[in-house]
Design a protein around this motif. Sequence first.
Motif, PDB file in Angstrom:
ATOM      1  N   VAL A  27     -20.417 -43.095   8.576  1.00  0.00           N
ATOM      2  CA  VAL A  27     -19.187 -42.318   8.696  1.00  0.00           C
ATOM      3  C   VAL A  27     -19.070 -41.503   7.416  1.00  0.00           C
ATOM      4  O   VAL A  27     -19.098 -42.061   6.314  1.00  0.00           O
ATOM      5  N   TYR A  28     -18.989 -40.197   7.582  1.00  0.00           N
ATOM      6  CA  TYR A  28     -18.931 -39.274   6.446  1.00  0.00           C
ATOM      7  C   TYR A  28     -17.607 -38.525   6.407  1.00  0.00           C
ATOM      8  O   TYR A  28     -17.001 -38.266   7.443  1.00  0.00           O
ATOM      9  N   CYS A  29     -17.229 -38.123   5.209  1.00  0.00           N
ATOM     10  CA  CYS A  29     -16.246 -37.072   5.004  1.00  0.00           C
ATOM     11  C   CYS A  29     -17.086 -35.822   4.790  1.00  0.00           C
ATOM     12  O   CYS A  29     -17.908 -35.780   3.877  1.00  0.00           O
ATOM     13  N   ALA A  30     -16.890 -34.851   5.658  1.00  0.00           N
ATOM     14  CA  ALA A  30     -17.659 -33.614   5.546  1.00  0.00           C
ATOM     15  C   ALA A  30     -16.708 -32.436   5.675  1.00  0.00           C
ATOM     16  O   ALA A  30     -16.173 -32.178   6.754  1.00  0.00           O
ATOM     17  N   ASN A  31     -16.466 -31.769   4.563  1.00  0.00           N
ATOM     18  CA  ASN A  31     -15.598 -30.589   4.548  1.00  0.00           C
ATOM     19  C   ASN A  31     -14.223 -30.874   5.139  1.00  0.00           C
ATOM     20  O   ASN A  31     -13.703 -30.113   5.943  1.00  0.00           O
ATOM     21  N   GLY A  32     -13.665 -32.013   4.757  1.00  0.00           N
ATOM     22  CA  GLY A  32     -12.312 -32.356   5.186  1.00  0.00           C
ATOM     23  C   GLY A  32     -12.222 -33.010   6.556  1.00  0.00           C
ATOM     24  O   GLY A  32     -11.129 -33.265   7.045  1.00  0.00           O
ATOM     25  N   LYS A  33     -13.343 -33.295   7.177  1.00  0.00           N
ATOM     26  CA  LYS A  33     -13.341 -33.921   8.500  1.00  0.00           C
ATOM     27  C   LYS A  33     -14.140 -35.215   8.457  1.00  0.00           C
ATOM     28  O   LYS A  33     -15.069 -35.369   7.671  1.00  0.00           O
ATOM     29  N   ILE A  34     -13.784 -36.145   9.342  1.00  0.00           N
ATOM     30  CA  ILE A  34     -14.513 -37.406   9.484  1.00  0.00           C
ATOM     31  C   ILE A  34     -15.604 -37.186  10.535  1.00  0.00           C
ATOM     32  O   ILE A  34     -15.317 -36.704  11.628  1.00  0.00           O
ATOM     33  N   GLU A  35     -16.850 -37.560  10.205  1.00  0.00           N
ATOM     34  CA  GLU A  35     -17.968 -37.406  11.132  1.00  0.00           C
ATOM     35  C   GLU A  35     -18.823 -38.663  11.137  1.00  0.00           C
ATOM     36  O   GLU A  35     -18.938 -39.338  10.126  1.00  0.00           O
ATOM     37  N   VAL A  36     -19.429 -38.953  12.291  1.00  0.00           N
ATOM     38  CA  VAL A  36     -20.399 -40.037  12.416  1.00  0.00           C
ATOM     39  C   VAL A  36     -21.760 -39.380  12.610  1.00  0.00           C
ATOM     40  O   VAL A  36     -21.909 -38.495  13.458  1.00  0.00           O
ATOM     41  N   ASP A  37     -22.748 -39.807  11.820  1.00  0.00           N
ATOM     42  CA  ASP A  37     -24.066 -39.183  11.911  1.00  0.00           C
ATOM     43  C   ASP A  37     -25.139 -40.182  11.505  1.00  0.00           C
ATOM     44  O   ASP A  37     -24.860 -41.144  10.804  1.00  0.00           O
ATOM     45  N   MET A  38     -26.373 -39.938  11.967  1.00  0.00           N
ATOM     46  CA  MET A  38     -27.504 -40.802  11.642  1.00  0.00           C
ATOM     47  C   MET A  38     -28.258 -40.325  10.399  1.00  0.00           C
ATOM     48  O   MET A  38     -29.119 -41.028   9.890  1.00  0.00           O
ATOM     49  N   ARG A  39     -27.959 -39.136   9.914  1.00  0.00           N
ATOM     50  CA  ARG A  39     -28.674 -38.600   8.755  1.00  0.00           C
ATOM     51  C   ARG A  39     -28.275 -39.326   7.472  1.00  0.00           C
ATOM     52  O   ARG A  39     -27.166 -39.837   7.364  1.00  0.00           O
ATOM     53  N   ASP A  40     -29.201 -39.323   6.503  1.00  0.00           N
ATOM     54  CA  ASP A  40     -28.882 -39.937   5.216  1.00  0.00           C
ATOM     55  C   ASP A  40     -28.009 -38.972   4.410  1.00  0.00           C
ATOM     56  O   ASP A  40     -27.878 -37.789   4.765  1.00  0.00           O
ATOM     57  N   PRO A  41     -27.379 -39.449   3.329  1.00  0.00           N
ATOM     58  CA  PRO A  41     -26.448 -38.604   2.572  1.00  0.00           C
ATOM     59  C   PRO A  41     -27.051 -37.285   2.073  1.00  0.00           C
ATOM     60  O   PRO A  41     -26.388 -36.250   2.100  1.00  0.00           O
ATOM     61  N   GLU A  42     -28.299 -37.293   1.637  1.00  0.00           N
ATOM     62  CA  GLU A  42     -28.919 -36.054   1.162  1.00  0.00           C
ATOM     63  C   GLU A  42     -29.080 -35.041   2.296  1.00  0.00           C
ATOM     64  O   GLU A  42     -28.845 -33.848   2.106  1.00  0.00           O
ATOM     65  N   GLN A  43     -29.469 -35.523   3.476  1.00  0.00           N
ATOM     66  CA  GLN A  43     -29.607 -34.622   4.621  1.00  0.00           C
ATOM     67  C   GLN A  43     -28.247 -34.061   5.036  1.00  0.00           C
ATOM     68  O   GLN A  43     -28.141 -32.889   5.387  1.00  0.00           O
ATOM     69  N   MET A  44     -27.222 -34.908   4.983  1.00  0.00           N
ATOM     70  CA  MET A  44     -25.881 -34.439   5.345  1.00  0.00           C
ATOM     71  C   MET A  44     -25.367 -33.409   4.348  1.00  0.00           C
ATOM     72  O   MET A  44     -24.758 -32.415   4.739  1.00  0.00           O
ATOM     73  N   LYS A  45     -25.614 -33.626   3.069  1.00  0.00           N
ATOM     74  CA  LYS A  45     -25.188 -32.640   2.063  1.00  0.00           C
ATOM     75  C   LYS A  45     -25.904 -31.313   2.277  1.00  0.00           C
ATOM     76  O   LYS A  45     -25.314 -30.249   2.115  1.00  0.00           O
ATOM     77  N   SER A  46     -27.153 -31.389   2.648  1.00  0.00           N
ATOM     78  CA  SER A  46     -27.917 -30.178   2.908  1.00  0.00           C
ATOM     79  C   SER A  46     -27.356 -29.440   4.127  1.00  0.00           C
ATOM     80  O   SER A  46     -27.254 -28.222   4.131  1.00  0.00           O
ATOM     81  N   ALA A  47     -26.969 -30.192   5.147  1.00  0.00           N
ATOM     82  CA  ALA A  47     -26.462 -29.588   6.382  1.00  0.00           C
ATOM     83  C   ALA A  47     -24.994 -29.172   6.283  1.00  0.00           C
ATOM     84  O   ALA A  47     -24.602 -28.138   6.829  1.00  0.00           O
ATOM     85  N   ARG A  48     -24.159 -29.964   5.595  1.00  0.00           N
ATOM     86  CA  ARG A  48     -22.713 -29.727   5.589  1.00  0.00           C
ATOM     87  C   ARG A  48     -22.161 -29.209   4.259  1.00  0.00           C
ATOM     88  O   ARG A  48     -21.009 -28.862   4.169  1.00  0.00           O
ATOM     89  N   GLY A  49     -22.969 -29.245   3.216  1.00  0.00           N
ATOM     90  CA  GLY A  49     -22.504 -28.764   1.919  1.00  0.00           C
ATOM     91  C   GLY A  49     -22.238 -29.900   0.946  1.00  0.00           C
ATOM     92  O   GLY A  49     -22.238 -31.076   1.310  1.00  0.00           O
ATOM     93  N   SER A  50     -21.975 -29.524  -0.287  1.00  0.00           N
ATOM     94  CA  SER A  50     -21.826 -30.516  -1.356  1.00  0.00           C
ATOM     95  C   SER A  50     -20.549 -31.346  -1.237  1.00  0.00           C
ATOM     96  O   SER A  50     -20.424 -32.387  -1.861  1.00  0.00           O
ATOM     97  N   ASN A  51     -19.584 -30.896  -0.449  1.00  0.00           N
ATOM     98  CA  ASN A  51     -18.335 -31.637  -0.267  1.00  0.00           C
ATOM     99  C   ASN A  51     -18.478 -32.648   0.879  1.00  0.00           C
ATOM    100  O   ASN A  51     -17.620 -32.756   1.745  1.00  0.00           O
ATOM    101  N   THR A  52     -19.599 -33.369   0.895  1.00  0.00           N
ATOM    102  CA  THR A  52     -19.897 -34.358   1.929  1.00  0.00           C
ATOM    103  C   THR A  52     -20.254 -35.670   1.250  1.00  0.00           C
ATOM    104  O   THR A  52     -21.078 -35.695   0.347  1.00  0.00           O
ATOM    105  N   PHE A  53     -19.609 -36.762   1.696  1.00  0.00           N
ATOM    106  CA  PHE A  53     -19.941 -38.062   1.112  1.00  0.00           C
ATOM    107  C   PHE A  53     -19.720 -39.162   2.143  1.00  0.00           C
ATOM    108  O   PHE A  53     -18.879 -39.051   3.023  1.00  0.00           O
TER     109      PHE A  53
END
Length: 81
Positions: A27-53
């Motif tokens: 479960v990630y915070c990505a650009n102010g939204k809650i998302e569920v994803d299978m990607r690792d944190p580095e892949q999510m930051k690459s896809a959604r931007g640096s404001n993803t954790f």
Amino acid sequence: MLALLCLCALCFGASAQAGPTKTYYTVYCANGKIEVDMRDPEQMKSARGSNTFPLRQFEYRGDAENFAKSVKPNEATVCKK
């Protein structure tokens, strides 16, 4: 021929013992939204931007989705760091 059969047996035996890799849902915070994803944190930051954790990780998608739904709208502001 016998050597080739032995080599094949060793290759297939080693891959069978390795077993499947575990899949995790995060479960990630990505650009102010809650998302569920299978990607690792580095892949999510690459896809959604640096404001993803990541918030939490689960073995089952249903558990991750239930957790994501449990985050109250006013608590989701934590995603707007």
